[in-house]
Enzyme design. Structure first.
Site, PDB file in Angstrom:
ATOM      1  CG  ASP A  11      -1.727  -1.267  -3.035  1.00 44.10           C
ATOM      2  OD1 ASP A  11      -0.531  -1.383  -3.393  1.00 44.10           O
ATOM      3  OD2 ASP A  11      -2.392  -2.221  -2.580  1.00 44.10           O
ATOM      4  CG  ASN A  59       6.179   0.007   0.754  1.00 42.81           C
ATOM      5  OD1 ASN A  59       5.501   1.012   0.573  1.00 42.81           O
ATOM      6  ND2 ASN A  59       5.635  -1.210   0.723  1.00 42.81           N
TER       7      ASN A  59
HETATM    8  C1  IPE Z   1       2.084   0.954  -4.074  1.00 45.43           C
HETATM    9  O1  IPE Z   1       2.180   0.151  -5.210  1.00 45.43           O
HETATM   10  C2  IPE Z   1       3.222   0.879  -3.100  1.00 45.43           C
HETATM   11  C3  IPE Z   1       4.417   1.673  -3.354  1.00 45.43           C
HETATM   12  C4  IPE Z   1       4.482   2.712  -4.130  1.00 45.43           C
HETATM   13  C5  IPE Z   1       5.630   1.258  -2.648  1.00 45.43           C
HETATM   14  P1  IPE Z   1       2.619  -1.359  -5.185  1.00 45.43           P
HETATM   15  O2  IPE Z   1       4.060  -1.454  -5.545  1.00 45.43           O
HETATM   16  O3  IPE Z   1       2.290  -1.982  -3.862  1.00 45.43           O
HETATM   17  O4  IPE Z   1       1.752  -2.033  -6.309  1.00 45.43           O
HETATM   18  P2  IPE Z   1       1.103  -3.491  -6.232  1.00 45.43           P
HETATM   19  O5  IPE Z   1       0.193  -3.504  -5.036  1.00 45.43           O
HETATM   20  O6  IPE Z   1       2.223  -4.468  -6.106  1.00 45.43           O
HETATM   21  O7  IPE Z   1       0.366  -3.608  -7.524  1.00 45.43           O
HETATM   22  C1  IPE Z   2       0.634   0.219   1.040  1.00 41.71           C
HETATM   23  O1  IPE Z   2       0.709  -0.655  -0.030  1.00 41.71           O
HETATM   24  C2  IPE Z   2       1.756   1.205   0.968  1.00 41.71           C
HETATM   25  C3  IPE Z   2       1.662   2.212  -0.092  1.00 41.71           C
HETATM   26  C4  IPE Z   2       0.674   2.343  -0.939  1.00 41.71           C
HETATM   27  C5  IPE Z   2       2.759   3.146  -0.134  1.00 41.71           C
HETATM   28  P1  IPE Z   2       1.442  -2.058   0.079  1.00 41.71           P
HETATM   29  O2  IPE Z   2       1.351  -2.681  -1.256  1.00 41.71           O
HETATM   30  O3  IPE Z   2       2.793  -1.899   0.664  1.00 41.71           O
HETATM   31  O4  IPE Z   2       0.530  -2.830   1.141  1.00 41.71           O
HETATM   32  P2  IPE Z   2       0.311  -4.376   1.375  1.00 41.71           P
HETATM   33  O5  IPE Z   2       1.680  -5.002   1.477  1.00 41.71           O
HETATM   34  O6  IPE Z   2      -0.458  -4.909   0.203  1.00 41.71           O
HETATM   35  O7  IPE Z   2      -0.496  -4.469   2.625  1.00 41.71           O
HETATM   36 MG    MG Z   3       0.713  -3.018  -3.105  1.00 39.61          MG
END
Ligand code: IPE
Ligand code: IPE
Ligand code: MG
Length: 217
Positions: A11, A59
């Site tokens: 994340d 997602n």
């Molecule tokens: C991880 O990164 C989730 C995915 C790869 C879909 P994020 O896209 O959630 O990054 P933040 O949390 O918005 O920074």
């Molecule tokens: C979890 O991250 C999913 C991945 C890293 C693929 P998200 O960014 O989707 O989680 P939330 O929405 O902050 O809980």
């Molecule tokens: Mg995230």
């Protein structure tokens, strides 16, 4: 003790890019590089299975543009990967564009007999969905027991999940491995995923080694 099976909740990619005034897509590209760094270090430190949470069932609700970018990164990597890892996928691949699901299936097939790290990529994965699906499968065989449910989970052939590492500062599982995490050790890092280094893996493994696992006993 070295964890045998480690999972990473990758994340913080979007925030990494936003802080640099870059489009979120730049965060996903850099996130892939970090994933490879982390996995190499994970293998070098002696784990035999690593699961990465790359795209959750929820997602799918991200803006179309962002989904497309994430899928592009995933597909490119699947098509190019020529390393020694055995790569498999968990999650509902039907939530992904058809060509991405096909690339994933092809990679799984051509890496099936590789002897290096077993890399499990969670794509379109939701822990609740996996439990519900497994429960339906188990119910067809009669009473649902721990054994029948566990053998129907998508993770049934993997070693127990020893350690979950989440980057990005949030202290939650976001639907990841909800059943499997029952006795996993949890490590939460403030670092954004693209900033992850070998030292962070080292630190997470050291933290794991310091924990006393009791399993309720
Ligand atoms: C991880 O990164 C989730 C995915 C790869 C879909 P994020 O896209 O959630 O990054 P933040 O949390 O918005 O920074
Ligand atoms: C979890 O991250 C999913 C991945 C890293 C693929 P998200 O960014 O989707 O989680 P939330 O929405 O902050 O809980
Ligand atoms: Mg995230």
């Amino acid at each position: 003790m070295v964890p045998r099976h480690v999972a990473y909740i990758m994340d913080g990619n979007g925030r990494w890019a936003a802080r640099r005034g870059l489009p979120r897509s730049a965060g996903y590209k850099e996130g892939l590089k970090a994933m490879l760094r982390v996995l190499k270090a994970t293998e070098a430190k002696g784990a035999d299975t690593a699961t990465v949470y790359a795209f959750s069932a929820e997602n799918v609700a991200r803006p179309a543009e962002e989904r497309t970018e994430i899928m592009r990164v995933v597909k490119e990597w699947c098509d190019c990967f020529a390393g020694e890892w055995k790569v498999s996928f968990i999650g509902d691949l039907s939530l992904l564009p058809h060509d991405v699901a096909e690339s994933a299936a092809r990679l799984e097939e051509r890496s099936a007999s590789s002897r290096g790290l077993h890399l499990v990529i969670a794509l379109g994965y939701g822990g609740r969905e996996d439990i519900v699906r497994a429960a339906n499968t188990a119910a067809k065989q009669g009473e649902i027991t721990r054994e029948s449910l566990e053998s129907a989970l998508s993770t049934h052939s993997l070693p127990p999940l020893d350690l979950i590492v989440r980057s990005g500062g949030e202290k939650r599982l976001s639907g990841f491995m909800l059943y499997e995490a029952a006795y996993s050790e949890l490590v939460f890092l403030d670092k954004l995923w693209p900033d992850m280094t070998e030292e962070d893996v080292e630190e997470a493994f050291s933290e794991f080694a310091r924990r006393t696992r009791k399993f309720g006993a």
